[in-house]
Design a protein around this motif. Structure first.
Motif, PDB file in Angstrom:
ATOM      1  N   ILE A 200       3.067   8.887  -0.696  1.00 38.08           N
ATOM      2  CA  ILE A 200       2.187   8.385   0.359  1.00 38.08           C
ATOM      3  C   ILE A 200       2.301   6.871   0.435  1.00 38.08           C
ATOM      4  CG2 ILE A 200      -0.204   8.326   1.189  1.00 38.08           C
ATOM      5  CD1 ILE A 200      -0.799  10.740  -0.500  1.00 38.08           C
ATOM      6  N   ASP A 201       2.571   6.371   1.626  1.00 41.84           N
ATOM      7  CA  ASP A 201       2.647   4.912   1.787  1.00 41.84           C
ATOM      8  C   ASP A 201       1.696   4.466   2.888  1.00 41.84           C
ATOM      9  OD1 ASP A 201       4.904   2.692   0.755  1.00 41.84           O
ATOM     10  OD2 ASP A 201       3.732   2.108   2.513  1.00 41.84           O
ATOM     11  N   LYS A 202       1.169   3.274   2.708  1.00 45.17           N
ATOM     12  CA  LYS A 202       0.229   2.761   3.721  1.00 45.17           C
ATOM     13  C   LYS A 202       0.946   2.375   5.011  1.00 45.17           C
ATOM     14  CE  LYS A 202       0.241  -1.965   2.002  1.00 45.17           C
ATOM     15  NZ  LYS A 202      -0.495  -3.095   1.521  1.00 45.17           N
TER      16      LYS A 202
ATOM     17  N   GLY B  27       7.755  -2.723   1.678  1.00 43.67           N
ATOM     18  CA  GLY B  27       7.163  -3.613   0.674  1.00 43.67           C
ATOM     19  C   GLY B  27       8.267  -4.481   0.087  1.00 43.67           C
ATOM     20  N   ASN B  28       8.228  -4.693  -1.211  1.00 42.90           N
ATOM     21  CA  ASN B  28       9.224  -5.565  -1.841  1.00 42.90           C
ATOM     22  C   ASN B  28      10.626  -4.979  -1.760  1.00 42.90           C
ATOM     23  OD1 ASN B  28       7.361  -7.523  -2.576  1.00 42.90           O
ATOM     24  ND2 ASN B  28       6.756  -6.346  -4.369  1.00 42.90           N
ATOM     25  N   THR B  29      10.717  -3.658  -1.673  1.00 37.39           N
ATOM     26  CA  THR B  29      12.044  -3.047  -1.596  1.00 37.39           C
ATOM     27  C   THR B  29      12.818  -3.601  -0.400  1.00 37.39           C
ATOM     28  OG1 THR B  29      11.289  -1.054  -2.708  1.00 37.39           O
ATOM     29  CG2 THR B  29      13.265  -0.844  -1.339  1.00 37.39           C
ATOM     30  N   GLY B  30      12.155  -3.742   0.732  1.00 33.70           N
ATOM     31  CA  GLY B  30      12.835  -4.245   1.926  1.00 33.70           C
ATOM     32  C   GLY B  30      12.778  -5.756   2.064  1.00 33.70           C
TER      33      GLY B  30
END
Ligand SMILES: Cc1cc2nc3c(=O)[nH]c(=O)nc-3n(C[C@H](O)[C@H](O)[C@H](O)COP(=O)(O)OP(=O)(O)OC[C@H]3O[C@@H](n4cnc5c(N)ncnc54)[C@H](O)[C@@H]3O)c2cc1C
Length: 415
Positions: A62-64, A70-73
């Motif tokens: 689940i992602d907001k 987030g930091n991954t991108g």
């Protein structure tokens, strides 16, 4: 999902009308065996290895927001495993070995390029620390070499090695198997592979709290209602402290913005990754030709994902000191991400004092490189209820025992 050449051609001439999404967009069910909060690389990798290696497929990530934003991108994509201490070296090397076969395993081109990572030394102290690190790495079987100035000149011809510099370069170390990868491809590759194994990826669904009953995690409260779970795993870098507080778990973490930027695209000019601690800047060239520049983190804790002009100015000054030839290059864009930093600059991966609640966080400025290894060991921990040998030293209880894994030298530059 594999696309044949014929299917690619059909979609190209058919206006992509029949193009299927790479993963589904399901509505959340009311219950899952495992709920993973956070759809960055680490959360998605965890879901993939839970399904693939442990046969646990009743999983929701689940992602907001959209996954991977987030930091991954937002990171500068440096991949390496040259950490000083045995536990870190083992964990990051495990990740690097997984990287080496990951495009094939996920059938997704991660653009993983082992172009070498070169770290520069400007003082006797830095040089001595590097020599010590190279020795330790060799004992751990990890590729690493010192470079003389002549070797460095041949390897990076545009680097300014003048003795007249404020801080002349004295030497360097290199990890030849280090390099770069495409950051969002990692999230997409794991997402597609996890989805194909039955994992539900729920996007744009903020989790506001972890539900705990009688000392056991039983689910999460989300913008789309409560979701029950047999196990809850939180992998929400940058925002992990506030979420874990809702379950009564206090983490020794501070969150800071970390800055990065890219230049306009240039012809190929830099075929390795340069890291520079004292004259603080790290730089590589993307396949599009942009110079990807990593800066420092802001001096203050904050959740503000915006630029800090003075940090960026210092990074650009450092870049120009190292590569004066770039003085007329223009900056294209800059951004920041919120990184969660532990006192020893090492991650936290493991169970918590709340039963069936697991946490994976504290990767600070350097968790992209670890993503496959992190997901691999975290999946093992969730599936078996116990840490794998590789993540056992990284438990939360190490801060109570004083068994810190101080990687401030290897993680000192923000990468
Ligand atoms: C500018 C910058 C440069 C970096 N450079 C490097 C580098 O070169 N090499 C390297 O190894 N590492 C680097 N890093 C660090 C690296 O990016 C991170 O350590 C890594 O990406 C963390 O991955 P993750 O999956 O844990 O977190 P993320 O990718 O941040 O994923 C966490 C997810 O949790 C979601 N989330 C948060 N709160 C909630 C909530 N309440 N409900 C639901 N979802 C939530 C977020 O939306 C996000 O998608 C860099 C970081 C930054 C910011």
């Amino acid at each position: 999902m594999r696309y044949s050449a014929a299917a690619l051609l059909r979609n190209a001439i058919g206006g992509q009308r029949h193009w299927r999404p790479a993963w589904r967009f399901p509505r959340p069910r009311t219950r899952y065996d495992v709920v993973i909060v956070g759809g960055g690389g680490h959360g998605l990798a965890t879901a993939y290895y839970l399904a693939k290696r442990h046969g646990i497929r009743d999983v929701a990530v689940i992602d907001k927001g959209p996954i991977g934003l987030g930091n991954t991108g937002r990171n500068t994509t440096v991949v390496r495993s040259n950490y000083l201490l045995d536990p870190s070296a083992a964990l990051y090397e495990h990740a690097l070995k997984l990287w080496e076969g990951l495009s094939q395993e996920l059938n997704f081109n991660l653009m993983f390029s082992q172009r070498g990572v070169v770290a520069l030394a400007f003082t006797r102290h830095e040089l001595t620390e590097m020599e010590r690190r190279v020795g330790a790495l060799k004992l751990n079987g990890i590729d690493s070499e010192m470079l003389t100035l002549d070797e460095l000149r041949r390897r990076v011809p545009l680097l300014n090695l003048s003795r007249e510099l404020r801080y002349p370069v004295l030497g360097a170390m290199v990890q030849p198997r280090g390099g770069n990868a495409r950051h969002d491809a990692l999230a997409w590759g794991y997402a597609r592979a996890a989805d194909a194994l039955g994992v539900d990826i729920i996007q744009s669904c903020p989790v506001s709290a972890i539900r705990v009953e009688r000392g056991r995690a039983v689910g999460v409260e989300t913008a789309q209602g409560c979701i029950e779970a047999g196990r809850v795993a939180v992998v929400a870098a940058g925002h992990v402290t506030t979420l874990m507080e809702t379950a009564g778990v206090h983490l020794p973490i501070q969150s800071y913005p970390l800055q990065a930027m890219v230049s306009e695209p240039l012809k190929p000019m830099l075929d390795t990754v340069i890291m520079s601690g004292l004259v603080h800047c790290y730089v590589s060239q993307s396949d599009k030709g942009e110079l990807v520049l990593g800066a420092a983190r802001d001096s203050y804790v904050s959740y503000a994902q915006r630029g800090s002009a003075h940090i960026n100015a210092a990074t650009i000054a450092a870049l120009l000191e190292l590569f004066p030839v770039l003085s007329r290059v223009r900056l294209l864009r800059q951004w920041a991400g919120i990184v969660d930093v532990t006192p020893d600059l090492s991650p936290i991966i493991g169970p918590t004092e709340v039963r069936e609640l697991y946490v994976n966080c504290g990767w600070g400025t350097g968790g992209f490189k670890a993503t496959p290894g992190s997901g691999w060991v975290f999946a093992h921990t969730i599936a078996t209820g116990a840490a794998h040998a590789l993540n056992a030293p990284f438990g939360l209880e190490r801060f109570a025992r004083g068994a810190l894994i101080d990687e401030s030298a290897a993680a000192g530059v923000s990468h």
